[in-house]
Enzyme design. Structure first.
Site, PDB file in Angstrom:
ATOM      1  N   LYS A 187       0.830  -1.216   0.000  1.00 29.75           N
ATOM      2  CA  LYS A 187       0.000   0.000   0.000  1.00 29.75           C
ATOM      3  C   LYS A 187       0.860   1.259   0.000  1.00 29.75           C
ATOM      4  CE  LYS A 187       0.732   1.241   4.387  1.00 29.75           C
ATOM      5  NZ  LYS A 187       0.922   2.516   5.052  1.00 29.75           N
ATOM      6  N   GLU A 277       8.649   4.379   3.307  1.00 32.46           N
ATOM      7  CA  GLU A 277       8.932   2.980   2.963  1.00 32.46           C
ATOM      8  C   GLU A 277       8.604   2.647   1.508  1.00 32.46           C
ATOM      9  OE1 GLU A 277      10.429   0.551   4.338  1.00 32.46           O
ATOM     10  OE2 GLU A 277      10.488   0.886   6.507  1.00 32.46           O
TER      11      GLU A 277
END
Lengths: 327, 327
Positions: A187, A277
């Site tokens: 995601k 990330e």
């Protein structure tokens, strides 16, 4: 419980604060001694959660002191690229369970982080992962949130759910470790794309379509690894995807906005002041997908962007390849 | 094609503008003669799309003049509460197809609007529905968007997809009319709840959890009517839900914010200056669900709010009834 949280970024700090507030004997271990001192003595994390007064019961110490041998639970709240090294160098007490908060994959190998931890501990049943729509800034302020803890078998997740859940922070137990971890990693990549869309001013219609395609891409990825598609329709999938793509708190979305402005990939984390990330995960995920013959069109375009592709070109290539049937 | 669009609200105007731009001979029929004149002569809809210059090829006329007998397609862009009356009083040319843009149910009966139209025309194969993440303001400005057109059998939807689709407005054909219509109706109710959450300042984590639970509620509703769950995971389901719950353009979300401020339900549409379908749909949907023994927890709380329940009480009752497993 006697809990040690490793990592004093915003999420590690917010969850440690919540655990201390829940009555657990909680210590935060920070790499930066000044940060540990600020939390221990001033009940503040000036760099990552400057506006929050932390629970006075939360203790903090220098990571070099190591994890006390009587810890029941070690919570790992560290960037994916530091995960393998940390788990290899820090001594985990033999009776302690591990709860990973890290949303990413091991760069290079593409292993899920619970696999990295499991290989080190030799006992996957002692390892759980937590993932969900949990912006640290909001959890620290006590606004309501929900999350998922997964372990296989589910027993550890159920135990941690009961120990952590509160009125304001609802925890759901799940046995699909693979799904929860892959959703949490993937995601962030979709959120980078959402940020690019925002940065180009493409509007809420385009972003909603991107989120829809993004969840389909994540679910396909998960299913190819045997994950449960319902995990992707739940809080760790759809929930976290929406929070990360739509919130002003999201660093990965912000990273995409900066990419759209033409900031080079390598300069972005410095600009944000935190790890995003999605930037690390995208190339790793693409390699993993290629190895399995899996197409991840959004992830592919994010990788192209990181390699210097023009943002408008990336978006129009994404639109051009859309199929004519939805499913 | 020769297309007549009935209804000069923001979405009717934006889609008519897009159809005219796509080269179709398009006329917008407005209830308000002044609005028709403004579109016809000044290429503007000052009340509903004040900032947009409309395509010069778009014609407009007074609704009382009726639909020309040579129209190939009649697009209905009217509030759900005016749908049955309009379809009963306006003469539909015998060869024309109908495309409904209305996202709601018939108040009182709870019938889907394509059912209302089908009963009038006696031929459901001539009726299609369009639904997706399509804020009119953005479509009118030409930012990219995607949507779903459904008909059963799918032939009409495929024909309309090819006639309407463009680089900036991608249309997907689908045979699940039930799913597309129920998704379009139900998501407005969830968006009212999302607006209440925003109005109470509960943050992005809580809203992401609400959206996740909301999609599950919508999907359960659809499945009880034989709809395809994949429709709910697609643009007309998840896509439109996200757009409606997260965008500043959303009137239903705004209606929820006003409810949270304590504005009484009956005063809200006046304040917004437009119809907020979720307010009408919620009680209809609740009745439909009760008839089938189906629980729709979020819809139930929106109905309670509309009946005067305190917003904070509604939210805490919603949190309190959450189950302990995700699925």
């Amino acid at each position: 419980m006697r809990i040690v949280v490793v990592g004093s970024g915003s999420w590690g700090t917010a969850l440690a604060n919540l655990l201390a507030g829940r009555g657990h004997d909680t210590t935060l271990l920070a790499r930066d001694p000044a940060c540990a001192a600020a939390i221990e003595h001033r009940h503040q994390n000036p760099r990552y959660l400057p506006d929050v007064w932390l629970d006075q019961r939360l203790r903090a110490a220098d990571l070099t002191l190591g994890i006390p041998g009587d810890a029941d639970l070690v919570v790992l709240a560290i960037p994916s690229r530091a995960f393998a090294e940390t788990i290899a160098t820090v001594e985990i007490p033999p009776a302690a369970a591990i709860l990973s908060l890290t949303k990413g994959l091991e760069p290079g190998t593409g292993r899920r982080l619970s696999q990295v931890a499991g290989a080190r501990l030799g006992d996957p049943a002692r390892i759980a992962v937590l993932s969900g729509p949990n912006h640290a800034e909001e959890v620290a302020r006590g606004t309501p949130a929900a999350t998922v803890i997964a372990s296989s078998p589910i027993d550890l997740a159920v135990h941690l759910r009961d120990a952590i859940s509160s009125d304001h922070f609802r925890v759901y137990a799940n046995a699909d470790v693979t799904g929860v971890e892959l959703a949490g990693a993937a995601k962030n990549v979709i959120a980078v794309a959402a940020g690019v869309s925002d940065g180009l001013g493409l509007g809420d219609n385009a972003k909603a379509a991107l989120i829809t395609r993004g969840l389909a891409e994540m679910t396909r990825l998960g299913q190819s690894f045997g994950a449960d598609p319902r995990t992707f329709a739940g809080l760790a999938g759809l929930g976290d995807l929406v929070a990360t793509c739509c919130s002003r708190h999201s660093r990965n979305r912000r990273a995409g906005e900066l990419l759209a402005e033409g900031i080079p990939a390598e300069a972005i984390e410095t600009r944000i002041g935190m790890v995003a990330e999605g930037l690390t995960t995208a190339p790793t995920l693409q390699r993993v997908a290629q190895d399995r013959g899996l197409e991840l069109p959004i992830t592919e375009r994010v990788c192209a962007l990181l390699a210097g592709e023009d943002p408008r070109e990336a978006v129009s290539r994404l639109m051009a390849r859309e199929p004519n049937t939805e499913y």
